[in-house]
Motif scaffolding. Structure first.
Motif, PDB file in Angstrom:
ATOM      1  N   UNK A  67       0.260   6.478   6.474  1.00 30.55           N
ATOM      2  CA  UNK A  67       0.830   6.167   5.218  1.00 30.55           C
ATOM      3  C   UNK A  67       0.444   4.998   4.497  1.00 30.55           C
ATOM      4  N   UNK A  68      -0.013   3.863   5.139  1.00 29.79           N
ATOM      5  CA  UNK A  68      -0.576   2.731   4.472  1.00 29.79           C
ATOM      6  C   UNK A  68      -1.898   3.319   4.107  1.00 29.79           C
ATOM      7  N   UNK A  69      -2.699   3.954   4.691  1.00 26.76           N
ATOM      8  CA  UNK A  69      -3.930   4.520   4.212  1.00 26.76           C
ATOM      9  C   UNK A  69      -3.859   5.315   2.967  1.00 26.76           C
ATOM     10  N   UNK A  70      -2.859   5.985   3.074  1.00 26.33           N
ATOM     11  CA  UNK A  70      -2.748   6.955   1.794  1.00 26.33           C
ATOM     12  C   UNK A  70      -2.249   5.844   0.717  1.00 26.33           C
ATOM     13  N   UNK A  71      -1.345   5.255   0.986  1.00 26.53           N
ATOM     14  CA  UNK A  71      -0.986   4.078  -0.094  1.00 26.53           C
ATOM     15  C   UNK A  71      -2.114   3.294  -0.923  1.00 26.53           C
ATOM     16  N   UNK A  72      -2.974   3.002   0.273  1.00 25.77           N
ATOM     17  CA  UNK A  72      -4.408   2.259  -0.404  1.00 25.77           C
ATOM     18  C   UNK A  72      -5.201   3.343  -1.406  1.00 25.77           C
ATOM     19  N   UNK A  73      -5.360   4.502  -0.785  1.00 27.47           N
ATOM     20  CA  UNK A  73      -6.213   5.529  -1.618  1.00 27.47           C
ATOM     21  C   UNK A  73      -5.649   5.680  -2.770  1.00 27.47           C
ATOM     22  N   UNK A  74      -4.234   5.768  -3.051  1.00 29.82           N
ATOM     23  CA  UNK A  74      -3.553   6.070  -4.311  1.00 29.82           C
ATOM     24  C   UNK A  74      -3.923   4.707  -5.198  1.00 29.82           C
ATOM     25  N   UNK A  75      -3.718   3.667  -4.540  1.00 28.78           N
ATOM     26  CA  UNK A  75      -3.775   2.268  -5.527  1.00 28.78           C
ATOM     27  C   UNK A  75      -5.151   2.558  -6.042  1.00 28.78           C
TER      28      UNK A  75
END
Length: 257
Positions: free
Chosen positions: A75-83
């Motif tokens: 979920x943290x990887x997904x967050x960074x991709x979004x950011x």
């Protein structure tokens, strides 16, 4: 692509640390964007871990809240991709060796690069053991940030020679947390680093006020603040964004030369 060194191009760098997922990932995304908009030059993102040995109570509790909220490494990887759709400043992960090992080192590092992360800080890996990660980081084009502490004296030169990205100067012994005063001779630590390599030095552990930030930035290339920010998150939860934005702005203003 942005590089860690870019954070130190516009005067002294202000580097906030944010634990991902406290109180939830949606708030983390807002906090990162607010920090970037208010003068942060690089952002350290903490991947929550159940036993964060370098952290004091504030960040330990942030880790616990994030894990209870269901935060996972994926979920943290997904967050960074979004950011990365709109946040252009460098971002690094701060986490623990176990998080990387259990995910699979190569898989973890590849996902870091794919998501848009520039570097990695692993506070529980001593310099003597960094070969477990350093070659793999280099192969993926990630910078493994080295830490030096007031007790590193005779090792500072060796650590500096092999350092990547920036050198994280730990201002105080013990765990992270807000301190009323910092007595370490940071300037001496920075001098020892610079004798070996022209690499930026940023000071962390214990800095919480604009006055402290200004004093530390006079001796180093940047200032890292974590506990004071996560304290605001603990106090205000999902409403913390404007408080953190204002705090980041006050800290960046204090260190502008």
């Amino acid at each position: 692509m942005t590089k860690i060194a870019d954070a130190f191009q516009n005067g002294k760098a202000f580097i906030p640390f944010i634990t991902c997922g406290d109180p939830d990932l949606e708030t983390t995304a807002k906090l990162v964007r607010a920090a970037a908009e208010n003068g942060a030059d690089l952002i350290e993102l903490g991947i929550p871990f159940s036993d964060p040995t370098a952290e004091g109570p504030v960040i330990q509790e942030a880790n616990e809240r994030a894990l209870r909220a269901g935060t996972t490494t994926d979920k943290v990887f997904a967050l960074v991709r979004d950011l990365r759709r709109d946040v252009t400043i460098p971002m690094v992960f701060m986490t623990y060796a176990n998080v990387v090992f259990s995910y699979g080192t190569d898989r973890f590092l590849k996902k870091c690069v794919d998501a848009g992360i520039q570097g990695l800080i692993l506070p529980d890996i001593p310099f003597e053991e960094k070969d477990e990660f350093d070659p793999a980081c280099k192969a993926h084009g990630l910078e493994l940030v080295s830490l030096i502490a007031p007790t590193s004296e005779d090792r500072i030169g060796r650590i500096a020679r092999e350092a990547e990205g920036f050198v994280y100067c730990v201002s105080s012994l013990g765990v992270t947390g807000v301190r009323s005063e910092i007595t370490t001779d940071i300037a001496a630590m920075v001098r020892l680093v610079k004798q070996e390599k022209d690499i930026p030095c940023a000071v962390g552990f214990g800095i919480s006020t604009p006055e402290q930030a200004k004093a530390m930035a006079a001796q180093a290339g940047g200032v890292i603040v974590g506990s004071a920010i996560m304290k605001l998150v603990a106090q205000h939860g999902r409403e913390a964004v404007p408080y953190v934005a204002e705090y980041v702005k006050s800290m960046k203003d204090a260190i502008r030369e």
